[in-house]
Write a protein that holds these residues in place. Structure first.
Motif, PDB file in Angstrom:
ATOM      1  N   VAL A   2      -1.556  10.616 -15.963  1.00 15.19           N
ATOM      2  CA  VAL A   2      -0.338   9.843 -15.775  1.00 15.19           C
ATOM      3  C   VAL A   2      -0.637   8.657 -14.872  1.00 15.19           C
ATOM      4  O   VAL A   2      -1.495   8.734 -13.991  1.00 15.19           O
ATOM      5  N   LYS A   3       0.042   7.570 -15.120  1.00 14.15           N
ATOM      6  CA  LYS A   3      -0.142   6.392 -14.282  1.00 14.15           C
ATOM      7  C   LYS A   3       0.737   6.508 -13.039  1.00 14.15           C
ATOM      8  O   LYS A   3       1.797   7.128 -13.066  1.00 14.15           O
ATOM      9  N   LEU A   4       0.277   5.890 -11.949  1.00 14.39           N
ATOM     10  CA  LEU A   4       0.933   6.062 -10.658  1.00 14.39           C
ATOM     11  C   LEU A   4       1.164   4.736  -9.961  1.00 14.39           C
ATOM     12  O   LEU A   4       0.514   3.726 -10.274  1.00 14.39           O
ATOM     13  N   VAL A   5       2.053   4.759  -8.982  1.00 18.30           N
ATOM     14  CA  VAL A   5       2.179   3.707  -7.976  1.00 18.30           C
ATOM     15  C   VAL A   5       1.759   4.339  -6.659  1.00 18.30           C
ATOM     16  O   VAL A   5       2.245   5.420  -6.293  1.00 18.30           O
ATOM     17  N   LEU A   6       0.830   3.697  -5.953  1.00 24.80           N
ATOM     18  CA  LEU A   6       0.357   4.182  -4.653  1.00 24.80           C
ATOM     19  C   LEU A   6       0.814   3.222  -3.575  1.00 24.80           C
ATOM     20  O   LEU A   6       0.457   2.037  -3.602  1.00 24.80           O
ATOM     21  N   LEU A   7       1.592   3.713  -2.643  1.00 23.15           N
ATOM     22  CA  LEU A   7       2.067   2.867  -1.553  1.00 23.15           C
ATOM     23  C   LEU A   7       0.942   2.667  -0.549  1.00 23.15           C
ATOM     24  O   LEU A   7       0.307   3.632  -0.111  1.00 23.15           O
ATOM     25  N   HIS A   8       0.685   1.426  -0.189  1.00 23.87           N
ATOM     26  CA  HIS A   8      -0.393   1.102   0.752  1.00 23.87           C
ATOM     27  C   HIS A   8       0.103   0.092   1.773  1.00 23.87           C
ATOM     28  O   HIS A   8       0.714  -0.922   1.425  1.00 23.87           O
ATOM     29  N   ARG A   9      -0.179   0.371   3.026  1.00 24.90           N
ATOM     30  CA  ARG A   9       0.143  -0.563   4.104  1.00 24.90           C
ATOM     31  C   ARG A   9      -1.157  -1.089   4.698  1.00 24.90           C
ATOM     32  O   ARG A   9      -2.079  -0.309   4.989  1.00 24.90           O
ATOM     33  N   ALA A  10      -1.232  -2.401   4.912  1.00 24.05           N
ATOM     34  CA  ALA A  10      -2.441  -2.978   5.501  1.00 24.05           C
ATOM     35  C   ALA A  10      -2.685  -2.431   6.897  1.00 24.05           C
ATOM     36  O   ALA A  10      -3.830  -2.354   7.349  1.00 24.05           O
ATOM     37  N   ASP A  11      -1.607  -2.026   7.606  1.00 22.16           N
ATOM     38  CA  ASP A  11      -1.741  -1.505   8.970  1.00 22.16           C
ATOM     39  C   ASP A  11      -1.747   0.022   8.988  1.00 22.16           C
ATOM     40  O   ASP A  11      -1.471   0.645  10.012  1.00 22.16           O
ATOM     41  N   SER A  12      -2.072   0.635   7.860  1.00 25.72           N
ATOM     42  CA  SER A  12      -2.047   2.087   7.752  1.00 25.72           C
ATOM     43  C   SER A  12      -2.995   2.737   8.758  1.00 25.72           C
ATOM     44  O   SER A  12      -4.096   2.241   9.012  1.00 25.72           O
ATOM     45  N   ILE A  13      -2.574   3.875   9.312  1.00 27.66           N
ATOM     46  CA  ILE A  13      -3.428   4.621  10.230  1.00 27.66           C
ATOM     47  C   ILE A  13      -4.371   5.545   9.461  1.00 27.66           C
ATOM     48  O   ILE A  13      -5.234   6.185  10.042  1.00 27.66           O
ATOM     49  N   TYR A  14      -4.192   5.598   8.143  1.00 28.12           N
ATOM     50  CA  TYR A  14      -5.010   6.482   7.329  1.00 28.12           C
ATOM     51  C   TYR A  14      -6.231   5.737   6.792  1.00 28.12           C
ATOM     52  O   TYR A  14      -6.372   4.532   6.957  1.00 28.12           O
ATOM     53  N   GLY A  15      -7.102   6.505   6.114  1.00 30.26           N
ATOM     54  CA  GLY A  15      -8.373   5.937   5.684  1.00 30.26           C
ATOM     55  C   GLY A  15      -8.330   5.251   4.341  1.00 30.26           C
ATOM     56  O   GLY A  15      -9.211   5.469   3.507  1.00 30.26           O
ATOM     57  N   ASP A  16      -7.321   4.422   4.130  1.00 30.69           N
ATOM     58  CA  ASP A  16      -7.220   3.712   2.857  1.00 30.69           C
ATOM     59  C   ASP A  16      -8.216   2.554   2.794  1.00 30.69           C
ATOM     60  O   ASP A  16      -8.292   1.734   3.701  1.00 30.69           O
ATOM     61  N   VAL A  17      -8.953   2.504   1.727  1.00 28.18           N
ATOM     62  CA  VAL A  17      -9.778   1.347   1.367  1.00 28.18           C
ATOM     63  C   VAL A  17      -9.464   1.139  -0.106  1.00 28.18           C
ATOM     64  O   VAL A  17     -10.071   1.782  -0.966  1.00 28.18           O
ATOM     65  N   PRO A  18      -8.474   0.291  -0.433  1.00 32.99           N
ATOM     66  CA  PRO A  18      -7.935   0.252  -1.796  1.00 32.99           C
ATOM     67  C   PRO A  18      -8.974   0.199  -2.902  1.00 32.99           C
ATOM     68  O   PRO A  18      -8.794   0.837  -3.940  1.00 32.99           O
ATOM     69  N   GLU A  19     -10.058  -0.548  -2.692  1.00 34.92           N
ATOM     70  CA  GLU A  19     -11.057  -0.647  -3.755  1.00 34.92           C
ATOM     71  C   GLU A  19     -11.971   0.568  -3.827  1.00 34.92           C
ATOM     72  O   GLU A  19     -12.793   0.679  -4.746  1.00 34.92           O
ATOM     73  N   ALA A  20     -11.832   1.500  -2.881  1.00 37.73           N
ATOM     74  CA  ALA A  20     -12.734   2.655  -2.856  1.00 37.73           C
ATOM     75  C   ALA A  20     -12.017   3.996  -2.801  1.00 37.73           C
ATOM     76  O   ALA A  20     -12.395   4.945  -3.494  1.00 37.73           O
ATOM     77  N   GLN A  21     -10.976   4.116  -1.974  1.00 37.34           N
ATOM     78  CA  GLN A  21     -10.334   5.415  -1.807  1.00 37.34           C
ATOM     79  C   GLN A  21      -8.907   5.263  -1.302  1.00 37.34           C
ATOM     80  O   GLN A  21      -8.566   4.285  -0.640  1.00 37.34           O
ATOM     81  N   TYR A  22      -8.086   6.270  -1.646  1.00 36.14           N
ATOM     82  CA  TYR A  22      -6.698   6.308  -1.192  1.00 36.14           C
ATOM     83  C   TYR A  22      -6.469   7.620  -0.462  1.00 36.14           C
ATOM     84  O   TYR A  22      -6.660   8.701  -1.020  1.00 36.14           O
ATOM     85  N   ASP A  23      -6.064   7.545   0.782  1.00 33.68           N
ATOM     86  CA  ASP A  23      -5.876   8.702   1.652  1.00 33.68           C
ATOM     87  C   ASP A  23      -4.423   9.175   1.570  1.00 33.68           C
ATOM     88  O   ASP A  23      -3.500   8.370   1.726  1.00 33.68           O
ATOM     89  N   PHE A  24      -4.215  10.472   1.317  1.00 37.60           N
ATOM     90  CA  PHE A  24      -2.841  10.953   1.159  1.00 37.60           C
ATOM     91  C   PHE A  24      -2.724  12.406   1.610  1.00 37.60           C
ATOM     92  O   PHE A  24      -3.716  13.153   1.625  1.00 37.60           O
ATOM     93  N   PRO A  25      -1.503  12.863   1.974  1.00 40.66           N
ATOM     94  CA  PRO A  25      -1.298  14.249   2.415  1.00 40.66           C
ATOM     95  C   PRO A  25      -1.151  15.210   1.236  1.00 40.66           C
ATOM     96  O   PRO A  25      -0.957  14.799   0.089  1.00 40.66           O
TER      97      PRO A  25
END
Length: 306
Positions: A2-25
């Motif tokens: 299924v296709k998704l929308v992933l919410l991303h904040r540039a100031d996120s405290i999590y380990g998001d690197v949009p081109e490499a990985q998405y950090d989520f609970p």
């Protein structure tokens, strides 16, 4: 899948690197796992910044986050990430592009689903958002941007609209999208010489260079790009120049004549970075270039200054 929308904040405290990985609970584990092997659109909420829907990528795998118990990482297919040519707002004419965020009459909902970090996205809505951010006629638009009359385009009655996924995976289309984003991020100025040159027709002479080539695991993220003049692009790809951690420009002095350095590199010997710091080269890409490319060129013909 299924296709998704992933919410991303540039100031996120999590380990998001949009081109490499998405950090989520863990709360989103089922939804993200359902998206493995399919595509997701990144969305930045209005309160976090101006982007809206801003990029697309394919989810390759989900793994536990080794650095944070109870969290997971959605790993991105290395060659899939692509930033939109133009960011797409959540609302158009007052109506959300995601039907799940609107009432039956089309008016937007508040809170609730809007705040969800992961949202499922119907195929038609995915296609609409991608088409708005990465138009089907992007290649034609770029080809005729500075020269309205181009052979092969003038007689075409209409743009052939390729399927969305075919467009997202076609190298020629991705190269155009990458080039447009990188050159615009640097305001069409060479990051090493500091010069903004245009030819007689107003066409920018600056090129878009991948710091870590896609063939070697690099992405089409602006953060993996540098705007460089033709000669400096040639030198960068061959490891004759690179960039230090502190943005100092490194030169392979035993291979590049001093007078060439003084003519090509700006006087302060520092990299000119984009106005938006979020577009600046990622340290990991620059580190890869220093360790794998810089200083390793063996002359195999004449150099541009010969």
């Amino acid at each position: 899948m299924v296709k998704l929308v992933l919410l991303h904040r540039a100031d996120s405290i999590y380990g998001d690197v949009p081109e490499a990985q998405y950090d989520f609970p863990k709360a989103y584990l089922k939804a993200v796992s359902d998206g493995v092997g399919d595509w997701a659109i990144y969305y930045e909420p209005v309160k976090a910044g101006p982007k809206g829907y801003f990029a697309v990528a394919k989810i390759r795998q989900v793994i536990p986050n080794p650095a944070a118990e109870g969290r997971f990482l959605a790993l991105v297919e290395p060659e899939s990430f692509l930033e939109f040519d133009a960011t797409v707002p959540r609302l158009i004419h007052g109506r959300p592009l995601e039907s799940a965020l609107g009432h039956v009459d089309g008016t937007p909902k508040a809170g609730g689903a809007l705040q969800s970090a992961v949202r499922r996205l119907p195929e038609a809505e995915f296609a609409r958002i991608v088409n708005l951010g990465l138009p089907p006629d992007l290649e034609r638009d770029e080809a005729t941007r500075y020269d309205p009359v181009q052979p092969g385009f003038a007689d075409a009655p209409a743009v052939f609209e390729r399927p969305v996924i075919e467009r997202l995976t076609r190298r020629a289309y991705r190269d155009v999208a990458f080039r447009r984003k990188v050159r615009a991020a640097y305001d069409y100025r060479c990051a090493m010489s500091g010069l903004r040159l245009r030819n007689g027709g107003g066409r920018p002479e600056v090129q878009a260079a991948h710091i870590r080539p896609v063939a070697d695991g690099g992405s089409d993220s602006v953060r993996n790009g540098l705007a460089l003049s033709g000669t400096l692009h040639w030198m960068f790809d061959r490891g004759l120049v690179s960039v230090a951690e502190d943005a100092t420009i490194l030169v392979s002095r035993n291979k590049v004549p001093g007078d060439v350095v003084s003519r090509l590199i700006n006087a302060d010997n520092r990299l000119h970075t984009p106005g938006d710091p979020r577009d600046a080269p990622h340290p990991a890409y620059l580190k890869w270039h220093r360790e794998n490319v810089f200083g390793q060129w063996t002359p195999d013909g004449s150099a541009p200054w010969d």
